[in-house]
Design an enzyme around this catalytic site. Structure first.
Site, PDB file in Angstrom:
ATOM      1  N   ASP A 112       0.443  -7.940 -12.010  1.00 41.55           N
ATOM      2  CA  ASP A 112       1.909  -7.991 -12.368  1.00 41.55           C
ATOM      3  C   ASP A 112       2.429  -9.327 -13.003  1.00 41.55           C
ATOM      4  O   ASP A 112       3.082 -10.175 -12.243  1.00 41.55           O
ATOM      5  CB  ASP A 112       2.730  -7.922 -10.854  1.00 41.55           C
ATOM      6  CG  ASP A 112       2.416  -6.333 -10.296  1.00 41.55           C
ATOM      7  OD1 ASP A 112       2.520  -5.289 -10.913  1.00 41.55           O
ATOM      8  OD2 ASP A 112       1.678  -6.253  -9.574  1.00 41.55           O
TER       9      ASP A 112
ATOM     10  N   GLY B  96      -7.870  -5.217  -3.866  1.00 41.71           N
ATOM     11  CA  GLY B  96      -6.883  -6.270  -4.624  1.00 41.71           C
ATOM     12  C   GLY B  96      -5.964  -6.967  -3.664  1.00 41.71           C
ATOM     13  O   GLY B  96      -6.304  -8.134  -3.591  1.00 41.71           O
ATOM     14  N   HIS B  97      -5.260  -6.213  -2.874  1.00 47.11           N
ATOM     15  CA  HIS B  97      -4.455  -6.887  -1.869  1.00 47.11           C
ATOM     16  C   HIS B  97      -5.320  -7.761  -0.886  1.00 47.11           C
ATOM     17  O   HIS B  97      -5.115  -8.904  -0.686  1.00 47.11           O
ATOM     18  CB  HIS B  97      -3.760  -6.017  -1.008  1.00 47.11           C
ATOM     19  CG  HIS B  97      -2.808  -5.052  -1.767  1.00 47.11           C
ATOM     20  ND1 HIS B  97      -3.096  -3.741  -1.895  1.00 47.11           N
ATOM     21  CD2 HIS B  97      -1.464  -5.334  -2.258  1.00 47.11           C
ATOM     22  CE1 HIS B  97      -1.932  -3.141  -2.587  1.00 47.11           C
ATOM     23  NE2 HIS B  97      -1.188  -4.134  -2.787  1.00 47.11           N
TER      24      HIS B  97
ATOM     25  N   LYS C  93      -1.967 -11.659 -10.475  1.00 46.39           N
ATOM     26  CA  LYS C  93      -1.632 -11.818 -12.067  1.00 46.39           C
ATOM     27  C   LYS C  93      -1.434 -10.259 -12.537  1.00 46.39           C
ATOM     28  O   LYS C  93      -1.028 -10.224 -14.109  1.00 46.39           O
ATOM     29  CB  LYS C  93      -3.001 -12.395 -12.737  1.00 46.39           C
ATOM     30  CG  LYS C  93      -2.826 -13.799 -12.512  1.00 46.39           C
ATOM     31  CD  LYS C  93      -3.728 -14.388 -13.600  1.00 46.39           C
ATOM     32  CE  LYS C  93      -4.049 -15.916 -13.387  1.00 46.39           C
ATOM     33  NZ  LYS C  93      -4.968 -16.505 -14.383  1.00 46.39           N
TER      34      LYS C  93
ATOM     35  N   ASN D  37      -0.091   0.435   1.359  1.00 46.68           N
ATOM     36  CA  ASN D  37      -1.149   1.077   0.545  1.00 46.68           C
ATOM     37  C   ASN D  37      -2.383   0.076   0.130  1.00 46.68           C
ATOM     38  O   ASN D  37      -2.462   0.172  -1.094  1.00 46.68           O
ATOM     39  CB  ASN D  37      -0.858   1.810  -0.369  1.00 46.68           C
ATOM     40  CG  ASN D  37      -1.714   3.228  -1.145  1.00 46.68           C
ATOM     41  OD1 ASN D  37      -1.881   3.156  -2.057  1.00 46.68           O
ATOM     42  ND2 ASN D  37      -2.265   3.580  -0.003  1.00 46.68           N
TER      43      ASN D  37
ATOM     44  N   SER E 268      -4.667  -0.609  -8.311  1.00 44.30           N
ATOM     45  CA  SER E 268      -3.108  -0.495  -8.164  1.00 44.30           C
ATOM     46  C   SER E 268      -3.015   0.683  -7.062  1.00 44.30           C
ATOM     47  O   SER E 268      -3.953   1.644  -7.018  1.00 44.30           O
ATOM     48  CB  SER E 268      -2.618  -0.146  -9.411  1.00 44.30           C
ATOM     49  OG  SER E 268      -1.414   0.586  -9.195  1.00 44.30           O
ATOM     50  N   SER E 269      -2.294   0.550  -6.200  1.00 44.01           N
ATOM     51  CA  SER E 269      -1.833   1.775  -5.292  1.00 44.01           C
ATOM     52  C   SER E 269      -1.450   3.086  -6.309  1.00 44.01           C
ATOM     53  O   SER E 269      -1.739   4.155  -5.731  1.00 44.01           O
ATOM     54  CB  SER E 269      -0.609   1.135  -4.554  1.00 44.01           C
ATOM     55  OG  SER E 269      -0.913   0.192  -3.896  1.00 44.01           O
TER      56      SER E 269
HETATM   57  O1  PAF Z   1       4.015  -6.461  -6.337  1.00 44.42           O
HETATM   58  C1  PAF Z   1       4.632  -6.089  -5.161  1.00 44.42           C
HETATM   59  O2  PAF Z   1       3.816  -5.278  -4.410  1.00 44.42           O
HETATM   60  C2  PAF Z   1       6.201  -5.996  -4.902  1.00 44.42           C
HETATM   61  O3  PAF Z   1       6.766  -5.945  -6.201  1.00 44.42           O
HETATM   62  C3  PAF Z   1       6.679  -6.998  -3.913  1.00 44.42           C
HETATM   63  C4  PAF Z   1       6.264  -8.333  -4.676  1.00 44.42           C
HETATM   64  C5  PAF Z   1       5.963  -6.894  -2.610  1.00 44.42           C
HETATM   65  C6  PAF Z   1       8.100  -7.051  -3.732  1.00 44.42           C
HETATM   66  O4  PAF Z   1       8.509  -5.664  -3.075  1.00 44.42           O
END
Ligand code: PAF
Length: 279
Positions: free
Chosen positions: A147, A32-33, A145, A28, A182-183
């Site tokens: 998380d 950000g990703h 960051k 998703n 965030s998703s």
């Molecule tokens: O941050 C995330 O998306 C997840 O916690 C991760 C690091 C991919 C582990 O499943």
């Protein structure tokens, strides 16, 4: 981009690669990703991403089943970013038998903040991250960051197990109004989406108060919790902690200019949002 679902094929594909930069995700994908992919590209080559919704890190009453799965759109985005391999194992491939060996973070770090409200979450995260690292064998791996506690735990795990992977931290990617991408933002109704930036505004308020010399941190945390509750949020925690170890700072440490971070988790309607801000 090669889409690989088997561990064996992944190993064949990456054999001999010494500078792999890895970005693990649960899919998703949003901007950000994609910013993590770009950072990965600056630190290694080839860039490998993974998409795996990891059941181990979801509690029994959490959103594993409804977690958004948008594989085709994700593939398109990763292709545009020049990702070389997408590793997208099935559950059967990554967990062919019950995953009974697990990595448990130390109690102090693993059971506070997110760990207190999501028991078992970090054990699920570290277990899958170690397993993904074992599959990809990256030179560097990028974590956001956003998380903050996850990043710290993964970094410490990597250090204690002497894994040959350097952990790179990526800044949180925010929408124009400040909301951290965030998703789970996709679960918000339009009214909730309009309210959501208030969480970051409150973190900024805390940072500003501390910069102006306020040292009564527990009172400040309480004020913000109450403010959010009055606006209809259900805060789990607003916690001002030391950046070094996420422990509560003593008053003399605050006065001496200890580096701090404020972390927050709060529910808006049915959606739980987390965010943080280094002070
Ligand atoms: O941050 C995330 O998306 C997840 O916690 C991760 C690091 C991919 C582990 O499943």
């Amino acid at each position: 981009m090669k889409i690989i679902t088997s561990i064996e094929e992944l190993r064949d594909q990456l054999r001999g690669q010494l500078r792999t930069a890895f970005v693990p995700t649960m899919g998703n994908l949003h901007e950000g990703h994609l910013s993590l992919m770009r950072l990965a590209r600056r630190h290694g080559d080839p860039v490998v991403a993974s998409i795996f919704v990891n059941r181990l890190q979801f509690g029994p009453n959490e959103d594993f089943d409804k977690y958004p799965r948008t594989f085709e759109a994700d593939v398109e985005k990763l292709e545009k970013e020049g990702v070389y391999v997408l590793f997208a194992p099935t559950e059967k491939e990554l967990y062919p038998e019950p995953q009974e060996f697990r990595v448990r973070p130390p109690d102090g770090l693993g059971n506070m903040l997110e760990g207190e409200f999501r028991p078992g979450f970090f054990t699920g995260v570290t277990t899958v991250v170690l397993k993904l690292f074992s599959c990809v064998q990256p030179k560097v791996a990028v974590f956001g960051k956003k998380d903050y506690q996850q990043l710290m735990i993964v970094r410490q795990m990597t250090g204690q197990f002497a894994l040959p992977t350097e952990i790179i931290a990526a800044e949180t990617y925010r929408a124009d109004d400040g909301l951290a991408l965030s998703s789970r933002n996709g679960y918000l109704s339009s009214t909730e989406r309009a309210e959501a930036p208030v969480l970051y505004q409150q973190l900024s308020h805390i940072a500003q108060q501390i910069h102006q010399g306020r040292h009564d941190l527990p009172a400040l945390e309480q004020e913000v919790m109450q403010h959010l509750a009055q606006r209809g949020w259900k805060p789990d925690y607003i916690a001002i902690r030391k950046r070094a170890n996420l422990q509560t700072p003593a008053a003399d440490e605050v006065a001496a200019g200890e580096k701090l971070v404020v972390l927050a988790a709060a529910k808006l309607g049915a959606t739980r949002l987390i965010d943080n801000l280094e002070i």
